[in-house]
Design a protein around this motif. Structure first.
Motif, PDB file in Angstrom:
ATOM      1  N   CYS A 139       0.790 -11.467 -21.677  1.00 25.44           N
ATOM      2  CA  CYS A 139       1.805 -10.533 -22.170  1.00 25.44           C
ATOM      3  C   CYS A 139       2.637 -11.192 -23.260  1.00 25.44           C
ATOM      4  O   CYS A 139       2.899 -10.587 -24.310  1.00 25.44           O
ATOM      5  N   ALA A 143       2.352  -9.701 -26.957  1.00 22.26           N
ATOM      6  CA  ALA A 143       3.531  -8.934 -27.339  1.00 22.26           C
ATOM      7  C   ALA A 143       4.725  -9.875 -27.358  1.00 22.26           C
ATOM      8  O   ALA A 143       5.608  -9.804 -26.505  1.00 22.26           O
ATOM      9  N   PHE A 148       9.144  -7.670 -31.822  1.00 24.01           N
ATOM     10  CA  PHE A 148      10.016  -6.512 -31.571  1.00 24.01           C
ATOM     11  C   PHE A 148      11.462  -6.766 -31.999  1.00 24.01           C
ATOM     12  O   PHE A 148      12.353  -6.017 -31.647  1.00 24.01           O
ATOM     13  N   GLY A 164      10.679  -1.099 -26.256  1.00 24.64           N
ATOM     14  CA  GLY A 164       9.369  -1.137 -26.902  1.00 24.64           C
ATOM     15  C   GLY A 164       8.559  -2.319 -26.409  1.00 24.64           C
ATOM     16  O   GLY A 164       7.367  -2.198 -26.093  1.00 24.64           O
ATOM     17  N   MET A 165       9.229  -3.462 -26.300  1.00 29.97           N
ATOM     18  CA  MET A 165       8.527  -4.664 -25.883  1.00 29.97           C
ATOM     19  C   MET A 165       8.023  -4.515 -24.452  1.00 29.97           C
ATOM     20  O   MET A 165       6.870  -4.829 -24.146  1.00 29.97           O
ATOM     21  N   ALA A 168       5.066  -2.255 -24.383  1.00 22.63           N
ATOM     22  CA  ALA A 168       3.854  -2.918 -24.890  1.00 22.63           C
ATOM     23  C   ALA A 168       3.301  -3.874 -23.849  1.00 22.63           C
ATOM     24  O   ALA A 168       2.093  -3.918 -23.593  1.00 22.63           O
ATOM     25  N   ARG A 169       4.212  -4.622 -23.212  1.00 28.05           N
ATOM     26  CA  ARG A 169       3.743  -5.586 -22.222  1.00 28.05           C
ATOM     27  C   ARG A 169       3.126  -4.893 -21.016  1.00 28.05           C
ATOM     28  O   ARG A 169       2.134  -5.374 -20.464  1.00 28.05           O
ATOM     29  N   GLY A 171       1.550  -2.105 -21.097  1.00 25.09           N
ATOM     30  CA  GLY A 171       0.217  -1.687 -21.530  1.00 25.09           C
ATOM     31  C   GLY A 171      -0.762  -2.845 -21.505  1.00 25.09           C
ATOM     32  O   GLY A 171      -1.898  -2.721 -21.030  1.00 25.09           O
ATOM     33  N   ILE A 172      -0.296  -3.989 -21.992  1.00 22.80           N
ATOM     34  CA  ILE A 172      -1.164  -5.173 -22.002  1.00 22.80           C
ATOM     35  C   ILE A 172      -1.534  -5.556 -20.582  1.00 22.80           C
ATOM     36  O   ILE A 172      -2.699  -5.833 -20.270  1.00 22.80           O
ATOM     37  N   THR A 326      -5.898  -0.076 -22.998  1.00 25.69           N
ATOM     38  CA  THR A 326      -6.196  -0.201 -24.427  1.00 25.69           C
ATOM     39  C   THR A 326      -7.374  -1.156 -24.588  1.00 25.69           C
ATOM     40  O   THR A 326      -7.223  -2.378 -24.540  1.00 25.69           O
ATOM     41  N   GLN A 329      -7.699  -4.290 -26.983  1.00 20.38           N
ATOM     42  CA  GLN A 329      -7.052  -5.583 -26.738  1.00 20.38           C
ATOM     43  C   GLN A 329      -7.926  -6.539 -25.935  1.00 20.38           C
ATOM     44  O   GLN A 329      -7.586  -7.704 -25.774  1.00 20.38           O
ATOM     45  N   ASN A 383      -0.610   0.330 -14.764  1.00 21.54           N
ATOM     46  CA  ASN A 383      -0.088  -0.851 -15.461  1.00 21.54           C
ATOM     47  C   ASN A 383       0.380  -1.968 -14.531  1.00 21.54           C
ATOM     48  O   ASN A 383       1.358  -2.646 -14.840  1.00 21.54           O
TER      49      ASN A 383
END
Lengths: 752, 752
Positions: A139, A143, A148, A164-165, A168-169, A171-172, A326, A329, A383
């Motif tokens: 992560c 990200a 960010f 946002g961060m 994103a994390r 999602g990762i 995703t 990635q 997630n």
């Protein structure tokens, strides 16, 4: 004829292998690949039923579940374990650089598939600190905070887009779990459960210790309440430690206070409860008590605002909505996913096997791999970060008498209640308390730091594996640590097949036993017979070493002796010629003779052949060499360099070989590959050229099959009759005069 | 008492190991690590002299050099080999995406250090196609054409800055050589020459074949004179092939003509010269003749301008000026450099050993590694691409009778003359001719494509290694191929230690020989004694498999039997209690009894212990399990899933074990690690609990030492007296009634 000590009395024919097989009716066994494959893919109703039952163990245990006997235990153990799972899950989410609620999701969704598919009854899947921190490194890497941060002109400062961060994390983390799950399911379906055993214990302990240290260092920032920029990649831990030490003056006293008090309480209660365990009906859920108390103190008193303490913050209520991973990635996280898949599985299997042995059932390694994969797969849509066995939760279930996956269901229930209702009240919980919970649980991992001292005494190589795994994991990073540790522990296996594996052996007086004369003194040598034993598989990594060893132990390099003989013959011919012609003519003649040599080496195909045989040129025609070296030399040569090429003036003919039979005791050769076979064949033919018989004794049945399949007997011209049942059989054959039958008479009074 | 067949007659005491060691005076041998290390670093004048002579073999051979006898041969062979080296070096430079003159440098500078340091007398270092193409992939990756293209507005087209690109690639090639050299020198100094043998032959052949195919494909563009954008990375070869096929309509007929004619001539001359080799005083330097003829045709006729043929172009005369490597690029080329270092060394060593065997001297693997490293190091300052043994040049030297490094000096001389004077005249040489030279030389490599068929018959696993290495190398890229191929061939070794290694054995009638009853029919079982042999090292990857195998072969899982016994005892006690109390009370009692169990499992340290022991819980107190499974199950279980848990109603006491002694024949166990030892210790203690004696027979001396060092006897409670010299000794001990002495009487008339 009763004696104090049993006696070993044998009078039988001496056998070589063909004789023995004939006399005792050897049946040939076949293991046809085709049949096996066909069997594997055969379809039938019972087979289908078997598959269904195998992959859904719930079908086996649920109908037999004894509600009256077990349900109460399951519920009690499950609920008490759930109270451990909630704070622990939240704490481990911090390790993964994710919001605490993610730890709750990770402790909830994966339990569904495991309920249906798991084969370890008491197992509760969930967060595991080492996996969490590994997921965290990904992560952070993919990200990073820097991605960010934006400069906000109004504030005149860099502002990090935290939402946002975090998104994103998350999602990762989900994508990583999905990839890990796919790897696990794939390995499970390919029946590759056995790859897990490539993780040797020394590696696992070294790795876990280093991971524990890393975890400790990464929770320090929560404990001290210091802002530390996150690092990832090699040496990240060093940078983090440096920043923490630099930041110590800015310690947040409230955070530190909470951490110290809660860890002190936790340690004391754990000590007490392990002392008074026989008076407690079930383990004290101290973790949740500490969390509740800390929340109650911190919240109403608004300590977090007053002291700027880092708190857990808003925990969104309700279930998260599923998202898709995703896939793009995956490229960047493949190696970590592999490490996660394997490490998670190994932890899971180790605990599962412990439970199974304790309660007398079986754990199916491949099914466990599948179950774990499916758990991660379902979770990945929400997630989660990768899960395996939740160590302390499983332990709590087991110790409180849980006997089935219903306990897991209760754990889920507790987590769900937290997610749906109680979570909101945990907002003011200081993160330092969670950090303290993690740190206290690391005690035993860190105790393993003394492992090397213990291992060094027991086995130097295992100690090396530990140290290498530890250092690689600690300084580089966890995925590197897995790769390097596994690689090194496999290399150590290869090392072990290379060194100190052969010795010359001679007969112990009046027995049929052959041992190293350096170790046993009462030995008798058998004239004209050399016996060398070799104790290691014979394959590409040591085939050449084996040949060198035999040369060293017998003191004779057949290739060189052959060359010397040929050289001597040539020289004699040349001397005859010299009497007729002059010196100049001789030299011209030599040039001419070179032309003949070319025949052997001209075409590239020939060299290719040589290249493949490495040093099989001994049997071919050679240009005359100017010096011949009789000295045999081992690969690990020391300081013989100056006398590497003693010039033997070939006035005298080369001496005859000092023995007529060479017996190789191959009892310890547990398999052989084509390169090992090639060396054996080459040795056989070069000894045959010298008139030496090469006997192979104690050849293991499977090595025999390998030799047969590899064509060592048919194409390689090793006579089947030079295989013997034992060294003594071979020796008896090598000595036609039956000096052995005398043993029977001499033997008894000789001994003692 | 003379018989046709020798007999095996023995009457001796039966021994266990301590008895034997006592009687025959075992001496203890020590291999102290400290001593060895001290010895390694001891300083003395002779040692220093030895080191100097070892690392500079020229000091040994030069004073003994026989000028009269060898110089003429060396000069002739060197000059004729040099004429092969020149065109080949230029051609291979094309493979490395470098200007042809770089091939000349690569064939010149590295020969200096090798002259002083090399141990293979006939070896000529130089360009090697596989290494060239590997170096080429790095050049293409780090300095792609796209990085040097600019849109030129005046020309209205994209123009590539060829000079800049070539310069950058030369720098990259030099840095790569330097890194490779450093790796080789490092490995050489660490005496790691033996790592080369991890490259099994199957891997090397598969790798070389795939590399050959890649080389063929990459020269096609020169042969057809097509412009193909360079690709690198996985699947590059596929993209290149696609582009070549697409570009076929644009074939440059002149290029193709030159290529076809020169390859036809080369093939015909090669065939003829191999047929009439005995009439030729030295090999025909056909390569240089073709190059000269092609240059003479192409140059004066201005064919390159007329047909837009791709030509070699300007070759700068004179020596290049040395440059320093760009260390900052090393990060990106580490893996390739490692592959280059190892592959180059392996090729070098293989050829060196072939030559050494043919001429009767020794090659020192570590010194070869050093020599090669130094060659590359010196060359790297002149931006060479990595070299190893120049295969066909070395071959030419050897076949023309060269006997020392003076031949290399002559090769250098020829290359130098070309660099200083003749090179300028080669400008109009079409590149397609060089391409044809490469392609023709690949014939034998491509013949290896039939390897798998041959290997499949001999050894399926070796065949798999070939195929995996080939596919990985061909489709991914050469460095990946090395990593995957080496990894896979080591994994195959591990596989071999895991499967089909154990069997139950019984005694062959009237002998002391024990064999698998499935293979031999005339067997007699020994009542109460089970014998299992295991033929593989016992270590982390198969310790658990070993335990399962023994359970399967003996039909008894000691852990489960112990559990069942305990369960039965508990049930009996409970039934007694039932007569006094009601059902409900019993359940409460059970809950209470759980509290006691907690003691064993409460602390994490305990679970840690269990985790380490995997399944050692058998000896601890267990909560009552509801079902007990007597069925033993192997790891590779098939379709027994539905009946995984047959509920044995414990009305009857569990049966007594069907044997009183279990003998493990460990002859094939060539080493043991701590995990193997732990399994043995655990088995010993659980069999002991059941009253079964565990005897170990045929334990190899080094395994014995491992057991001693690992504390298996002292801490592990394996009695030293349960180690026996042979299976029969153990059987004799296991049966106190000496039914054996009867053998002597029955034996002779029993056999035939």
């Amino acid at each position: 004829m009763h004696q104090e000590r049993p006696r070993y009395v044998i009078d039988r024919r001496a056998y070589n292998l063909p004789d023995f097989d004939r006399q005792f009716d050897k049946k040939s066994r076949q293991f046809p690949v085709g049949e096996t494959v066909k069997k594997l893919f055969r379809c039938s109703l019972p087979r289908l039923r078997g598959l269904v039952f195998r992959h859904l163990p719930v079908l086996s245990w649920l109908p037999k579940y004894k509600v009256k006997e077990n349900l109460l235990c399951d519920v009690i153990s499950g609920v008490s374990a759930g109270t451990i799972q909630v704070p622990q899950g939240m704490a481990f989410a911090l390790l993964a650089s994710l919001p605490p609620v993610n730890g709750l999701y990770s402790s909830f969704f994966p339990l569904f598939p495991y309920f249906f598919m798991g084969t370890a009854h008491q197992m509760v899947p969930g967060t595991f600190a080492v996996l969490s921190i590994m997921a965290g490194t990904v992560c952070l890497r993919l990200a990073p905070e820097s991605g960010f941060s934006r400069f906000n002109a109004t504030l005149n400062a860099t502002v990090v887009d935290t939402d946002g961060m975090t998104g994103a994390r998350l999602g990762i983390s989900g994508s990583l779990s999905c990839l890990t799950a796919i790897i696990q399911i794939g390995l499970g379906f390919m029946q590759f459960g056995f790859v897990a055993i490539y993780l040797s214990e020394s590696f696992v302990r070294g790795f876990m210790t280093a991971a524990g240290l890393q975890i400790l260092i990464s929770v320090l920032k929560y404990v001290f309440g210091i802002e530390v920029p996150p690092y990832s990649g090699p040496l990240a831990v060093i940078y983090t430690l440096r920043d923490i030490i630099r930041g110590l003056p800015d310690t947040n006293v409230a955070s530190l206070g909470f951490a110290l008090v809660s860890s002190a309480v936790l340690i004391v209660v754990k000590q007490l409860s392990s002392r008074f365990h026989h008076k407690l009906p079930f383990p004290v859920p101290m973790e949740i008590i500490i969390v509740v108390v800390a929340t109650v103190i911190s919240g109403p008193l608004h300590l977090s605002e007053i002291y700027h303490m880092d708190i857990v913050g808003e925990i969104p209520l309700g279930f998260p909505s599923p998202t898709l991973p995703t896939v793009s990635q995956w490229d960047d996280m493949l190696s970590t996913a592999f490490s996660l898949a394997i490490v998670g599985y190994v932890v899971n299997l180790a605990i599962g096997r412990t439970l199974a042995a304790r309660h007398g059932y079986d754990v199916d390694p491949n099914q466990e791999m599948l179950a774990l994969g499916c758990s991660n797969l379902l979770g990945s849509f929400f997630n989660i970060h990768v899960v395996c066995c939740a160590l302390s939760v499983t332990l709590a279930v087991d110790s409180a008498g849980g006997a089935s996956q219903f306990a897991s269901l209760c754990v889920m229930l507790v987590v769900m209640v937290t997610m749906l209702a109680l979570g909101a009240h945990l907002k003011p919980l200081p993160k330092s308390v969670l950090g303290a919970l993690i740190a206290v649980n690391l005690k035993n991992t860190l105790l393993q730091l003394s492992d090397p001292f213990y291992l060094w005494k027991k086995s130097k190589l295992d100690c090396c594996v530990w140290v290498v795994s530890f250092l690689a994991t600690f300084f580089l990073s966890l995925p590197y640590g897995v790769a390097i540790g596994v690689g090194f522990s496999i290399l150590v296996v290869i090392f072990k097949t290379q060194f100190r594996n052969g010795s010359a052996v001679v007969r112990i007086v009046d027995t049929d036993i052959y041992r190293n004369p350096k170790v046993y003194s009462q030995v008798m040598s058998t004239p004209g017979v050399k016996i060398v034993n070799y104790c290691s598989p014979l394959y590409f990594a040591n085939a050449e070493i084996f040949r060198q060893k035999v040369i060293k132990k017998t003191g004779l390099d057949p290739g060189k002796l052959i060359l010397a003989r040929r050289k001597f013959t040539e020289q004699q011919q040349r001397e005859k010629a010299k009497e007729e012609k002059k010196d100049k003519q001789t030299r011209r003649r030599k040039l001419g003779s070179l032309v003949n040599m070319k025949a052997q080496t001209m075409s590239q195909l020939e060299l290719q052949d040589d290249f493949n045989m490495n040093d099989g040129g001994a049997n071919k025609a050679e240009p005359p060499a100017s010096t011949i070296n009789f000295r045999c030399k081992d690969i690990e040569l020391g300081e013989q360099a100056p006398d590497r090429e003693p010039t033997v003036p070939l006035e005298t003919p080369p001496p005859p070989p000092p023995f007529h039979t060479l017996i190789l005791d191959l009892a310890g050769v547990c398999f052989i590959d084509l390169m090992g076979m090639k060396v054996l064949i080459k040795m056989n033919s070069s000894y045959a050229t010298l008139g030496i018989e090469l006997y192979l004794a104690n050849v293991q049945a499977q090595v025999c099959e390998d030799l047969e399949a590899g064509g060592a007997f048919d194409d390689g011209h090793i006579a089947r009759s030079s295989l013997f049942l034992s060294v003594h059989d071979a020796v008896v054959f090598a000595q036609p005069t039956s000096e052995d039958s005398s043993l029977l008479k001499d033997g008894p009074h000789c001994i003692k």
